[in-house]
Motif scaffolding. Structure first.
Motif, short mmCIF file in Angstrom:
data_model
loop_
_atom_site.label_atom_id
_atom_site.label_comp_id
_atom_site.label_asym_id
_atom_site.label_seq_id
_atom_site.Cartn_x
_atom_site.Cartn_y
_atom_site.Cartn_z
N PHE A 176 0.83 -1.20 0.00
CA PHE A 176 0.00 0.00 0.00
C PHE A 176 0.86 1.25 0.00
O PHE A 176 1.55 1.53 0.99
N PRO A 177 0.82 2.02 -1.08
CA PRO A 177 1.49 3.33 -1.04
C PRO A 177 0.65 4.26 -0.17
O PRO A 177 -0.56 4.05 0.00
N LEU A 178 1.26 5.28 0.38
CA LEU A 178 0.51 6.23 1.21
C LEU A 178 -0.66 6.84 0.45
O LEU A 178 -1.72 7.09 1.02
N SER A 179 -0.48 7.05 -0.86
CA SER A 179 -1.55 7.65 -1.66
C SER A 179 -2.78 6.75 -1.76
O SER A 179 -3.87 7.21 -2.09
N GLY A 180 -2.63 5.46 -1.46
CA GLY A 180 -3.76 4.54 -1.51
C GLY A 180 -4.25 4.13 -0.13
O GLY A 180 -5.18 3.32 -0.01
N GLU A 224 -8.08 2.33 1.13
CA GLU A 224 -8.15 1.02 1.78
C GLU A 224 -8.75 1.13 3.18
O GLU A 224 -9.55 0.29 3.59
N TYR A 225 -8.37 2.18 3.91
CA TYR A 225 -8.91 2.36 5.25
C TYR A 225 -10.42 2.59 5.19
O TYR A 225 -11.16 2.08 6.04
N GLU A 226 -10.87 3.35 4.20
CA GLU A 226 -12.31 3.55 4.03
C GLU A 226 -13.01 2.22 3.83
O GLU A 226 -14.12 1.99 4.34
N ARG A 227 -12.40 1.34 3.05
CA ARG A 227 -13.00 0.02 2.80
C ARG A 227 -13.10 -0.78 4.10
O ARG A 227 -14.11 -1.44 4.36
N LEU A 228 -12.09 -0.68 4.93
CA LEU A 228 -12.09 -1.41 6.19
C LEU A 228 -13.10 -0.83 7.18
O LEU A 228 -13.60 -1.54 8.06
N GLN A 229 -13.40 0.48 7.04
CA GLN A 229 -14.30 1.16 7.97
C GLN A 229 -15.71 1.33 7.39
O GLN A 229 -16.49 2.12 7.91
N ARG A 230 -16.04 0.63 6.31
CA ARG A 230 -17.29 0.90 5.60
C ARG A 230 -18.53 0.72 6.47
O ARG A 230 -19.52 1.43 6.28
N SER A 231 -18.50 -0.20 7.43
CA SER A 231 -19.68 -0.39 8.27
C SER A 231 -19.96 0.85 9.11
O SER A 231 -21.11 1.25 9.31
#
Length: 455
Positions: free
Chosen positions: A142-146, A150-157
């Motif tokens: 994971f580059p910092l720009s991405g 990815e964090y949004e995907r993990l926090q979607r709930s």
């Protein structure tokens, strides 16, 4: 590296120029297509000598080679999906996923167990199963720009429960934090960030605080957000990252106490007849509502018909997580309506649609108005200061701390037992501090029209 002997040329396929390439041997384990065919969308008839097609094919080829490298190095979405699948399959077979390098560096007994399981289940010829057990899939990168995506995907709930404006604010603060870090150390892979990098980032913040007057709390907040995002991705993908963001907090920050208006200033200046007439009716009545309820701006603007109870024996409003999340669990509460607040809600029995989920716009408008009309004693005073004035007024009449906490939506210092203060108990204290509504003729006419039954 992808071996390139010559630039790819366009291929005529059914009258259209295509990029056609065989998947290189080094990437066959990641891309099962064998031969890749990508159209340029350029007809041969329109470009018979393939002049334009050559340029397009070159760009498509660069993108394809980058895609293969990302697959191999674990940077693409496909690569992450393969890694997650390998993790899940390894767990199902009773193992923690390890890469091939990690398996090889581990104890011999672990290697033998993995091989023995594959043999027992007759899976040695199954590439997917072997990759899951023996680590044939590289860890996701994971580059910092991405990182935020990815964090949004993990926090979607959690994000799904936020209102659009809450999601916007949530995202923008983290986007800014990542951009600041990238400006200091570059767009590194999070697995390649070193302790020297994070110390440099901390030093950058210290310089901004010292020479540009930025707040220590802002620095610590951004450092904490970055650390939390990296930890979440690390845990999800078992990246085994070193704790390079640990103990970066900058000392010396003092918690700022927001300024409060005096009760006299609110009554004689802000609630003076005609003082708020330059505001639109919703903004003006939201000021009155906050003055006598202590609601947060987002709570006041978020009221809807189902949370406004004007016909109850004790008129009140309910703060509930409807289409948004609340700041804390204690924020969910009922507040009796008295004085200015009762008048305001009678004029808006269905809430304030103009500012629903737009508390920032409300704050900006009202603060500008108050400043332009001499109703901000200092730069520290703002519309939000009315909430602090509300708390100060309750303290001045010696309301019980449990009642104050219940009205403010704060956590009570002792364990919660029972239902807490009743509406009647809250009403008793609110009546002692209620402001007198502005005696504005135009407002009084609206109140009468709202209260009088239609003929």
């Amino acid at each position: 590296m992808v071996k390139r002997h010559r630039a790819p040329r366009p291929h005529n396929r059914a009258g259209v120029w295509y990029l056609i390439r065989r998947v290189p041997k080094e990437f066959k384990a990641f891309d099962k297509r064998g031969i890749v065919k990508i159209t340029t969308d350029i007809a041969v008839a329109d470009d018979p000598r393939a002049i334009r097609a050559r340029e397009v094919v070159a760009k498509l080829n660069d993108g394809l080679e980058q895609y293969w490298r990302d697959l191999r190095d674990g940077r693409s979405n496909d690569a992450r999906a393969r890694f997650e699948a390998a993790q899940s399959r390894a767990r199902a077979l009773g193992f923690t996923y390890k890469t091939a390098e990690e398996v090889a560096a581990g104890p011999l007994n672990d290697i033998l167990k993995r091989l023995d399981l594959l043999a027992q289940k007759k899976l040695l010829d199954d590439e997917t199963e072997v990759a899951a057990v023996l680590g044939g899939v590289p860890r996701a990168r994971f580059p910092l720009s991405g990182l935020l995506e990815e964090y949004e995907r993990l926090q979607r709930s959690s994000l799904d429960r936020m209102s659009p404006d809450q999601r916007r604010i949530w995202r923008n603060t983290r986007k800014r934090a990542i951009a600041n870090l990238i400006s200091v150390i570059g767009d590194k892979e999070i697995s390649e960030i070193t302790r020297d990098d994070t110390i440099a980032y901390r030093r950058w913040w210290q310089d901004r605080i010292a020479y540009h007057g930025l707040d220590i709390g802002t620095a610590n907040k951004e450092i904490g957000q970055i650390s939390k995002m990296v930890k979440a991705v690390d845990m999800m993908y078992q990246l085994n990252l070193k704790p390079v963001f640990a103990q970066l907090r900058i000392e010396g920050g003092a918690k700022k106490s927001r300024a409060a208006f005096t009760a006299e200033f609110v009554q004689t200046r802000i609630l003076a007849p005609g003082a708020l007439d330059g505001l639109n009716d919703e903004a003006r009545d939201l000021v009155l509502l906050v003055a006598d309820t202590g609601l947060r701006l987002s709570e006041a603007a978020g009221l809807v018909a189902g949370t406004i109870h004007l016909d109850a024996d004790i008129p009140y409003v309910s703060v509930k997580p409807i289409d948004r999340i609340l700041k804390t669990d204690q924020s969910e509460r009922d507040i009796p309506l008295v004085g200015c607040a009762l008048d305001a809600m009678k004029r808006h029995p269905k809430g304030f649609p103009r500012y629903r989920d737009k508390a920032s716009s409300l704050s900006a408008l009202v603060n500008k108005y108050l400043g332009a009309h001499g109703m901000r004693p200092s730069k520290a005073h703002s519309l939000y200061s009315l909430r602090h004035t509300f708390e100060d007024r309750l303290t001045a009449v010696e309301a019980p701390e449990k009642v104050i906490a219940s009205l403010m939506g704060h956590k009570w210092i002792r364990p919660k037992y029972g239902a807490g203060p009743s509406l009647a108990q809250k009403l008793e204290w609110l009546q002692r501090i209620a402001f007198s509504p502005p005696t504005n003729d135009a407002l009084e006419v609206v109140v009468q029209e709202t209260v009088l039954p239609s003929k």
